[in-house]
Structure formats: C-alpha cells, structure tokens
Design a protein around this motif. Sequence first.
Motif, PDB file in Angstrom:
ATOM      1  N   LYS A   8      90.379-108.116 -49.179  1.00  0.00           N
ATOM      2  CA  LYS A   8      89.456-106.999 -48.964  1.00  0.00           C
ATOM      3  C   LYS A   8      89.270-106.727 -47.470  1.00  0.00           C
ATOM      4  CE  LYS A   8      86.686-107.609 -53.176  1.00  0.00           C
ATOM      5  NZ  LYS A   8      85.331-107.948 -53.690  1.00  0.00           N
ATOM      6  N   PHE A   9      89.129-107.807 -46.693  1.00  0.00           N
ATOM      7  CA  PHE A   9      88.934-107.648 -45.244  1.00  0.00           C
ATOM      8  C   PHE A   9      90.158-106.985 -44.612  1.00  0.00           C
ATOM      9  CE2 PHE A   9      89.677-109.496 -40.998  1.00  0.00           C
ATOM     10  CZ  PHE A   9      88.578-108.989 -40.328  1.00  0.00           C
ATOM     11  N   TYR A  10      91.364-107.437 -44.984  1.00  0.00           N
ATOM     12  CA  TYR A  10      92.571-106.847 -44.427  1.00  0.00           C
ATOM     13  C   TYR A  10      92.764-105.411 -44.901  1.00  0.00           C
ATOM     14  CZ  TYR A  10      93.656-111.673 -43.200  1.00  0.00           C
ATOM     15  OH  TYR A  10      93.603-112.953 -42.690  1.00  0.00           O
ATOM     16  N   TYR A  11      92.376-105.128 -46.138  1.00  0.00           N
ATOM     17  CA  TYR A  11      92.482-103.753 -46.652  1.00  0.00           C
ATOM     18  C   TYR A  11      91.560-102.820 -45.857  1.00  0.00           C
ATOM     19  CZ  TYR A  11      91.701 -99.776 -49.738  1.00  0.00           C
ATOM     20  OH  TYR A  11      91.557 -98.513 -50.241  1.00  0.00           O
ATOM     21  N   ARG A  12      90.339-103.267 -45.619  1.00  0.00           N
ATOM     22  CA  ARG A  12      89.416-102.428 -44.854  1.00  0.00           C
ATOM     23  C   ARG A  12      89.917-102.227 -43.419  1.00  0.00           C
ATOM     24  NH1 ARG A  12      85.439-105.546 -47.802  1.00  0.00           N
ATOM     25  NH2 ARG A  12      85.335-107.023 -46.054  1.00  0.00           N
ATOM     26  N   GLY A  13      90.532-103.276 -42.842  1.00  0.00           N
ATOM     27  CA  GLY A  13      91.062-103.138 -41.481  1.00  0.00           C
ATOM     28  C   GLY A  13      92.199-102.147 -41.403  1.00  0.00           C
ATOM     29  N   VAL A  14      93.119-102.210 -42.363  1.00  0.00           N
ATOM     30  CA  VAL A  14      94.236-101.263 -42.372  1.00  0.00           C
ATOM     31  C   VAL A  14      93.738 -99.851 -42.655  1.00  0.00           C
ATOM     32  CG1 VAL A  14      96.376-100.639 -43.568  1.00  0.00           C
ATOM     33  CG2 VAL A  14      95.904-103.038 -43.026  1.00  0.00           C
ATOM     34  N   LYS A  15      92.767 -99.737 -43.550  1.00  0.00           N
ATOM     35  CA  LYS A  15      92.210 -98.426 -43.865  1.00  0.00           C
ATOM     36  C   LYS A  15      91.552 -97.790 -42.638  1.00  0.00           C
ATOM     37  CE  LYS A  15      88.996 -96.127 -47.025  1.00  0.00           C
ATOM     38  NZ  LYS A  15      88.001 -96.315 -48.118  1.00  0.00           N
ATOM     39  N   LEU A  16      90.896 -98.627 -41.817  1.00  0.00           N
ATOM     40  CA  LEU A  16      90.248 -98.115 -40.608  1.00  0.00           C
ATOM     41  C   LEU A  16      91.273 -97.540 -39.633  1.00  0.00           C
ATOM     42  CD1 LEU A  16      87.699 -97.757 -38.881  1.00  0.00           C
ATOM     43  CD2 LEU A  16      88.027-100.099 -38.062  1.00  0.00           C
ATOM     44  N   ILE A  17      92.447 -98.148 -39.572  1.00  0.00           N
ATOM     45  CA  ILE A  17      93.485 -97.643 -38.668  1.00  0.00           C
ATOM     46  C   ILE A  17      93.891 -96.227 -39.050  1.00  0.00           C
ATOM     47  CG2 ILE A  17      95.863 -97.993 -37.892  1.00  0.00           C
ATOM     48  CD1 ILE A  17      95.409-100.984 -38.203  1.00  0.00           C
ATOM     49  N   PHE A  18      94.044 -95.981 -40.340  1.00  0.00           N
ATOM     50  CA  PHE A  18      94.439 -94.641 -40.788  1.00  0.00           C
ATOM     51  C   PHE A  18      93.260 -93.666 -40.769  1.00  0.00           C
ATOM     52  CE2 PHE A  18      97.737 -97.355 -42.586  1.00  0.00           C
ATOM     53  CZ  PHE A  18      98.879 -96.624 -42.294  1.00  0.00           C
ATOM     54  N   THR A  19      92.052 -94.175 -40.925  1.00  0.00           N
ATOM     55  CA  THR A  19      90.877 -93.288 -40.918  1.00  0.00           C
ATOM     56  C   THR A  19      90.594 -92.740 -39.532  1.00  0.00           C
ATOM     57  OG1 THR A  19      89.919 -94.526 -42.773  1.00  0.00           O
ATOM     58  CG2 THR A  19      88.429 -93.152 -41.471  1.00  0.00           C
ATOM     59  N   ARG A  20      90.716 -93.574 -38.496  1.00  0.00           N
ATOM     60  CA  ARG A  20      90.353 -93.115 -37.161  1.00  0.00           C
ATOM     61  C   ARG A  20      91.412 -92.201 -36.551  1.00  0.00           C
ATOM     62  NH1 ARG A  20      90.723 -99.032 -34.221  1.00  0.00           N
ATOM     63  NH2 ARG A  20      92.992 -99.161 -34.033  1.00  0.00           N
ATOM     64  N   ARG A  21      92.505 -92.014 -37.243  1.00  0.00           N
ATOM     65  CA  ARG A  21      93.501 -91.050 -36.755  1.00  0.00           C
ATOM     66  C   ARG A  21      92.901 -89.650 -36.710  1.00  0.00           C
ATOM     67  NH1 ARG A  21      98.915 -91.703 -40.149  1.00  0.00           N
ATOM     68  NH2 ARG A  21      99.535 -90.071 -38.679  1.00  0.00           N
TER      69      ARG A  21
END
Length: 360
Positions: A128-141
């Motif tokens: 879950k932690f890694y999923y949220r981290g990867v999701k943040l990378i694509f969200t802040r684009r």
Amino acid sequence: MLARVIAREACRSSRSFAFRCYTIPTTQGAGNTPNLLNVPPPKKQKIDLRPAPIKPIQKPSPLSASKVPLSKPAKTNASTDSSTKLAAAKEEVQQAIHDAEAHGILKPPPPDANWFKRTLHTAIELLKFYYRGVKLIFTRRKHIATVKERVAAGGSPLTRAEFRLIQTQKDDIKKVVPFLIIAMLLEEVIPLIAIYAPWMLPSTCILPSQRQKIEEKRYEKAQTLAQDSRHIYAELKRTENPAGYLPLDSLSISGAPTAISGLLGLSTLGGDFLSARRIRRHLDFISKDDQLLLESGPDTFLTVRELKEALEERGMITKGLVHKDLQARLAWWLESVKVPSETIEDSAITRRLALVISSR
C-alpha cells in the motif's frame, strides 16, 4: 640261580608297565591297532637379525597437491561475513518497519496475530505504501504541468520549491519503471535496496528511517573519500586556471571524478566517465538553484533540514553544525558564486567545482 631268574622277570614286568603308560589305544579303519601319540617338541621363535627394508616416503605429486582444498577456510569466512551482513540488513529492515508503524506511516498488525498473519499484514501494508508513492509521482505531473504553463504564459516566475520539485519529478520518473518491476516480482527485496542501492528508489517510496540511514551512509562515504583522496584533491588544486576556477579537463585525472562524486553524494558506479557526466549535470542544477536562492534574498528562511540538504548537495559537511553555522556556510557559498566570470568558459560550473574541493 633262582634269585637271578626272579630279578630278570621283575625287570621285564616293570618295562612292560612303563611302556603301557605311554601308549594310547586308537582305532583306524576296520582294525583296532594301537598307535603311539608322539607330542611334537615346541618350535623355537624365529628371530630375524637382518634390518627390514626402509620404505621410501612417497611425495605428493603436483597434480595431487593442486587438489588440496586450500581455499576452504576463506570460503568459510566469506560465507560467515555474508550471513552476518544479511542478518544486519534484516535487522535494519525490521527497525525501519517498526519506526514507520510507530509514526503511523504503516498500520501495525493486530497484537494477537501469529507469525504468518503478522508477515502477511506487513507485506500488504508495504505494498500500500509503495502504491501510494508511485501514485503520487503520476498525480503531481498535473501540478507540474500547470506550473510550466503559468511560467510560459508570462505569469509569476518559477520559485525555488517549484524548481526543485520539477527536478525531483524527473529523477523519480526514471526510477519508477524498474521499481515497479521489482515491486511486482520481488517485493520483499525493496527494503534491502534501500540499504544497498538507495539511488534506485523513487523519493516517494522511502521510509523516514531509511532516508536517515541513506543520509548517514552518504556522510560516511564522503568522509572516507575525503581521507583516501587527499592526494587527488591536492593535484586538482594545482590545475586551477585561473585561481578559483577548476577546468573541466581536470576531471580526466584518474580517480578525480569518483573522489568528487563521493563528496557531492552522487553515485560512483560506472567508472570515471559516467561519474564525470553526473558531476557536470549536478553542478548545472546547483548553479540554477544558487540563482534562485540569490533572487529570493538573504531573508529567505530555510529549515535546518533544508539547509543541511543544500550544503550537502554542494559537498560540505554539516554534521554537528547548528542553524546559525549552516546559514553562514550557505551565505559564504552564495557570495563566492554571485558574479560568474564572463571571460571563462563554463565559469558557473568550473567555479563551483573549485569550491567543492577548496576545503579538502
């Protein structure tokens, strides 16, 4: 005369009696003929007075000597060292997970859970932690795209925080694809990567305690290189031309790119050629960051963490320094690079390259 006859007969009787005492009747075949059992005399022990022949000592042949496993102790020591390092790495991983659970980053397992349930719960929480981290990378684009559109349209200029966010996003985009592959195939290896290869992890997928360990190891690496590469720093200082500017050709000195990369906290993999490229790219980023700091003015407030990060990116040691000392060192750096020389090629990079090794 009669007496002689009696004596002779008595003598014969005694001889016949003695003979019968030493005979034993035996039976052979069909007849019953008595045989005399003769007891053989004891044999004498044979004594060999001659010395026995000396057997030649066989020397091992070179082929057989080569088969002797002389490297077994070394293998044993190597296996012991590797098992010790693996145990220490596992302990660091467990400590990082417990610290994240204590700070609410990861949800702790139920108190009554057994070993299997605890392990499964921790694996799910890490995913879950890694999923949220990867999701943040694509969200802040989307946010970064909005900032670029604002600047391109002539709006407010780019701030230092926005500039650093864009740079961080570029680095994370390069790391996210191999990170996703590792997370899908070998998710349990990711905490070990944070210990041995932290440069592979995106900035959004590092636990706080792991980040602290990364900074400590970076400091230790810089200290080790500073001690082992003193002769390289001395040789680099002699190549300054003019004084205070270190030409980029000096990076062709053997071992110089690796020694400087360690001070700047850069990776040293790939040899001097790749290290030299990383140094140029990093110093170009630092020159833009310095310009934004100078434009923001001396009243810009930076936290202790931000000051340490800024100084470590410029190759300075920050351990044991308080907030006032950190501010003074950053002010010295900015004053030293304020006015680049117009007559020197790549003066912004060569000036900063000289400042990195000035205190070594």
